[in-house]
Design an enzyme around this catalytic site. Sequence first.
Site, PDB file in Angstrom:
ATOM      1  N   ASP A   4       0.843  -1.197   0.000  1.00  0.00           N
ATOM      2  CA  ASP A   4       0.000   0.000   0.000  1.00  0.00           C
ATOM      3  C   ASP A   4       0.880   1.250   0.000  1.00  0.00           C
ATOM      4  O   ASP A   4       2.045   1.209   0.397  1.00  0.00           O
ATOM      5  CB  ASP A   4      -0.974   0.007   1.190  1.00  0.00           C
ATOM      6  CG  ASP A   4      -0.274  -0.005   2.546  1.00  0.00           C
ATOM      7  OD1 ASP A   4       0.753  -0.681   2.670  1.00  0.00           O
ATOM      8  OD2 ASP A   4      -0.765   0.672   3.478  1.00  0.00           O
ATOM      9  N   GLU A  25      -0.068  -0.824   5.865  1.00  0.00           N
ATOM     10  CA  GLU A  25       1.028  -0.275   6.671  1.00  0.00           C
ATOM     11  C   GLU A  25       0.872   1.220   6.815  1.00  0.00           C
ATOM     12  O   GLU A  25       1.120   1.792   7.861  1.00  0.00           O
ATOM     13  CB  GLU A  25       2.377  -0.608   6.030  1.00  0.00           C
ATOM     14  CG  GLU A  25       3.553  -0.548   6.994  1.00  0.00           C
ATOM     15  CD  GLU A  25       4.155   0.836   7.147  1.00  0.00           C
ATOM     16  OE1 GLU A  25       4.879   1.058   8.114  1.00  0.00           O
ATOM     17  OE2 GLU A  25       3.916   1.709   6.289  1.00  0.00           O
TER      18      GLU A  25
HETATM   19 ZN   LIG Z   1       6.842   2.077   4.151  1.00  0.00          ZN
END
Ligand SMILES: [Zn+2]
Length: 403
Positions: A88, A153
């Site tokens: 992501d 994340e």
């Molecule tokens: Zn990163």
Amino acid sequence: MTTTPSASAPALSFDPADPVALTQALVRCPSVTPQEGGALALLAAVLTAEGYEVHRPVFSEPGTPDVENLYARIGSEAPVFVIAGHTDVVPVGNEAAWTRAPFDGAIENGTLYGRGACDMKGGLAAMVAAAIRYRRENPDAPGSIAFLVTGDEEGPAVNGTVKLLAWAHERGERFDHCILGEPTNPATMSDMIKIGRRGSLTGQITVHGIQGHVGYPHLADNPIRGMVRLLAALDAGPLDTGTEHFDPSNLEVTTVDVGNPASNVIPAQARAVFNIRFNDVWTPETLAAEIERRLHEAAGNTVRYEVGFQPTNAVAFLTAPGPFVAMVGDAVEAETGKPPALSTTGGTSDARFIKSFCPVVEYGVVGKTMHQIDESVAVADLAALERITHRLLASYFAAQHKA
Ligand SMILES: [Zn+2]
């Protein structure tokens, strides 16, 4: 949560052992958290074709978006060398300010541009490419290589690495060592390996006073006076002097709020928020207790206040220098000509979750442009990271032969 065994892989138009082509392909997947954007599907296809067993668990939590993740493994024996990362990316921001389209992966003068180029599709692609080349060259290599890739994340980080680790553990997966491909280098590929991270603790203070007329202060009690005293106490002395691998812990007051628009009114309340980046001297609990002690001492009987702390899972951790850290450092030095610094600086990362399962170090490309407009990575750095990772895998599994 559901697990879908990967579907049959569509034919690729490039060789995934080429870290530059793989980075471009990943950048072209618009995987802004929590969108998968095709990035995990691409990795699943690539790894399935190379003989990995691939899983795509989806995790949910009330109040947060569902997030797709990926776990892949080749080999059935120990030791298991884990390569961790995320596909992501943060939003592009003002797209008009980009000089190249953020999801094109254009290469100009040896630089690859695009959101996620350095944080961290480039790092992940270089490590995937290295693992592919290593296994193609060594089909009977001992041990296993596993990929732990999250799509959560940069977002709330609730349906990502924490749950993926628990999911893998539940299935009986055991990990021996891990490298997390976050962009650790400030300027060149020989700069820095991260062997730990500081913890993070946020607190808020409210001081209570009595509202009144500034001309009649004996009828009021100004809470700003008390707040100044409390904040001065927090700022008065260092929390510690640092440890062998960590800088001293640092407290920053991030906001002080009274919200009083009238210059002739003593306000009723004052609030402040502070954040502490702390080293391995402290746990969140011992640090909170120390802050409470300092405030209590400064307040005496005169300042009426409350202090509270936000829940945190960001504890300080260290992967102590030893054979594994040395092996990563040696691989970097062999390919760049310089030994990297062993650092614990910077913000938090998913390594703080992985460290509960196996020793983890972080190393990736140069992070100068992460989260910026015109994020980019040098093509030469992708090639270097591929070579460094390949060298690391070769020495890691050669050491198993000897053991
Ligand atoms: Zn990163």
